[in-house]
Design a protein around this motif. Structure first.
Motif, PDB file in Angstrom:
ATOM      1  N   LEU A 326       0.813  -1.209   0.000  1.00  0.00           N
ATOM      2  CA  LEU A 326       0.000   0.000   0.000  1.00  0.00           C
ATOM      3  C   LEU A 326       0.851   1.265   0.000  1.00  0.00           C
ATOM      4  O   LEU A 326       0.414   2.308  -0.507  1.00  0.00           O
ATOM      5  N   SER A 327       2.059   1.187   0.558  1.00  0.00           N
ATOM      6  CA  SER A 327       2.906   2.382   0.631  1.00  0.00           C
ATOM      7  C   SER A 327       3.783   2.563  -0.604  1.00  0.00           C
ATOM      8  O   SER A 327       4.285   3.668  -0.840  1.00  0.00           O
ATOM      9  N   THR A 328       3.975   1.501  -1.392  1.00  0.00           N
ATOM     10  CA  THR A 328       4.875   1.590  -2.546  1.00  0.00           C
ATOM     11  C   THR A 328       4.458   2.664  -3.544  1.00  0.00           C
ATOM     12  O   THR A 328       5.315   3.416  -4.036  1.00  0.00           O
ATOM     13  N   PRO A 329       3.172   2.782  -3.921  1.00  0.00           N
ATOM     14  CA  PRO A 329       2.819   3.860  -4.863  1.00  0.00           C
ATOM     15  C   PRO A 329       3.210   5.247  -4.366  1.00  0.00           C
ATOM     16  O   PRO A 329       3.639   6.093  -5.158  1.00  0.00           O
ATOM     17  N   VAL A 330       3.080   5.485  -3.063  1.00  0.00           N
ATOM     18  CA  VAL A 330       3.437   6.794  -2.513  1.00  0.00           C
ATOM     19  C   VAL A 330       4.948   6.995  -2.555  1.00  0.00           C
ATOM     20  O   VAL A 330       5.450   8.031  -3.019  1.00  0.00           O
ATOM     21  N   SER A 331       5.697   5.984  -2.098  1.00  0.00           N
ATOM     22  CA  SER A 331       7.154   6.113  -2.100  1.00  0.00           C
ATOM     23  C   SER A 331       7.703   6.202  -3.525  1.00  0.00           C
ATOM     24  O   SER A 331       8.673   6.917  -3.784  1.00  0.00           O
ATOM     25  N   ALA A 332       7.068   5.491  -4.476  1.00  0.00           N
ATOM     26  CA  ALA A 332       7.518   5.559  -5.862  1.00  0.00           C
ATOM     27  C   ALA A 332       7.278   6.937  -6.457  1.00  0.00           C
ATOM     28  O   ALA A 332       8.070   7.412  -7.274  1.00  0.00           O
ATOM     29  N   ALA A 333       6.187   7.575  -6.066  1.00  0.00           N
ATOM     30  CA  ALA A 333       5.916   8.930  -6.557  1.00  0.00           C
ATOM     31  C   ALA A 333       7.009   9.889  -6.091  1.00  0.00           C
ATOM     32  O   ALA A 333       7.495  10.723  -6.867  1.00  0.00           O
ATOM     33  N   PHE A 334       7.404   9.772  -4.815  1.00  0.00           N
ATOM     34  CA  PHE A 334       8.515  10.594  -4.321  1.00  0.00           C
ATOM     35  C   PHE A 334       9.812  10.232  -5.047  1.00  0.00           C
ATOM     36  O   PHE A 334      10.626  11.113  -5.351  1.00  0.00           O
ATOM     37  N   SER A 335      10.017   8.947  -5.312  1.00  0.00           N
ATOM     38  CA  SER A 335      11.223   8.510  -6.002  1.00  0.00           C
ATOM     39  C   SER A 335      11.300   9.094  -7.411  1.00  0.00           C
ATOM     40  O   SER A 335      12.362   9.528  -7.863  1.00  0.00           O
TER      41      SER A 335
END
Length: 398
Positions: A326-335
């Motif tokens: 669930l957190s990967t889409p958010v962290s990927a956006a920051f990445s």
């Protein structure tokens, strides 16, 4: 401006990525299904098997209890666990981990070996591939054993174990990156970049970027892959600039400098907000694990008889999977935003947009990058930004 790909190349790239996208969509469901099978039917038989194996090994290896060195180690493990039973706990965890690995072995072989060879991306021999897979299994077994002894051992003996474990673990996250140069060498041989114009130009570029480093090394990944790669490993006194032998062969010095400048941009990113957020998230995850362990003990799930029973381990993996999924889409956006900023930094540092564009285009061709991946794949966790977006952001050469 020359086209990025010919129609034939683009068709091949789409054909190469299609099964990768399908695997990306299906793999979370497969992993959830495997965990559901373990939780629904295999916890008890795995635990009984672990108890039987631990008892057999204890009888067969009883002499280690009296040998000078091993006796001290075993006594230390007894103290860490707080009572007999750490052998059963480790074996149970290894059984579960091995089962998950075996279920995924066919797809891993297809995606990592068969598909890569089919499209000319891999140079792995069957023997080297098997050896690297065995290295991965060994490292996974070590990490799983340490997790069992550290998390469960501490949880059984300390009331606020999640805080006692979380704070030093968060601090260790900051130190762990200093070990990156050494971890990379477990799989591929490295050698210092030979003295010459390229080394001198990289040193000069890093001086302008105010990025100290220990060495520039060439990683011999061509024994396994044809992909271009450049990265920085380590921090401070251990920071190493790593170029794989493919990038040294395929790119011009100016294009290599563009790739190194991009990686230097990541060095100047603000680190502390992310590090603080990661530390807080780790402590929050450990607290959630504590609540889950207490609930399992209260309800007696899977035959658990006490708090921090090892039979709850698959539940912890399920919780961790859901959190990271669930957190990967958010962290990927920051990445992706960090990648855009690193591109801008590299262009400003080198003042050579033509070389930066050529670097991206050659990397795309050699690595068979999809210039326009599906939107759902990008939102799910794709990083860096799509290639077409990165190229569009490069200003025209003067």
């Amino acid at each position: 401006m020359e086209p990025l790909f010919t129609p034939e190349q683009l068709a091949e790239i789409k054909a190469y990525h299609q099964p990768l996208y399908l695997g990306s969509a299906v793999s979370p469901l497969v992993y959830l299904g495997v965990l559901a099978l373990i939780l629904g039917a295999l916890v008890r038989p795995f635990h009984r098997g672990a108890e039987a194996c631990a008892a057999w090994l204890s009888r067969q290896l009883a002499f280690f209890r009296t040998a000078p060195v091993s006796r001290v180690i075993l006594q230390a493990l007894d103290r860490i666990w707080g009572e007999p039973g750490w052998g059963t706990a480790i074996l149970f965890a290894l059984f579960v981990d091995l089962f998950i690995q075996l279920v995924h072995t066919p797809s891993n072989i297809y995606f990592d070996y068969v598909l890569e060879h089919r499209y000319g991306m891999s140079t792995y021999t069957p023997l080297r591939y098997a050896l690297d897979e065995l290295k991965g299994l060994a490292l996974s077994a070590i990490a799983t054993s340490m997790l069992v002894l550290g998390l469960y051992g501490l949880a059984r003996r300390v009331k606020r174990w999640w805080l006692v474990l979380g704070i030093p673990s968060a601090l260790l996250l900051l130190v762990a990156s200093a070990l990156d140069p050494f971890r990379a060498q477990l799989y591929f041989e490295q050698a210092p970049l030979e003295p010459g114009p390229l080394r001198e130009r990289i040193t000069g570029l890093m001086a302008r970027a105010h990025v100290p480093f220990e060495d520039v090394r060439v990683e011999k990944t061509s024994v396994a892959s044809k992909r271009l790669q450049a990265y920085f490993a380590g921090q401070g006194p251990t920071r190493t600039i790593v170029l794989n032998d493919v990038i040294v062969k395929e790119l011009s010095p100016e294009e290599i400098l563009a790739a190194v400048a991009h990686e230097a941009g990541h060095v100047h990113e603000p680190k502390w907000p992310g590090r603080i957020a990661s530390s807080v998230a780790l402590i929050a995850l450990l607290f959630a694990i504590d609540r889950l362990l207490r609930l399992a003990a209260k309800r007696g799930w899977f035959g658990t008889t006490r708090f921090a029973d090892i039979r709850t381990l698959p539940l912890l993996w399920l919780l961790s999977f859901l959190v990271f999924f669930l957190s990967t889409p958010v962290s990927a956006a920051f990445s992706r935003e960090r990648e855009r900023e690193a591109d801008r930094y590299a262009l400003q540092l080198t003042q050579d947009p033509a070389a930066f564009r050529r670097m991206l285009m050659k990397a795309a061709r050699v690595n068979k990058m999809d210039p326009d991946p599906p939107r759902w794949a990008v939102l799910k966790g794709h990083s860096p930004p799509p290639l077409s977006e990165r190229l569009a952001a490069v200003p025209p050469a003067p």
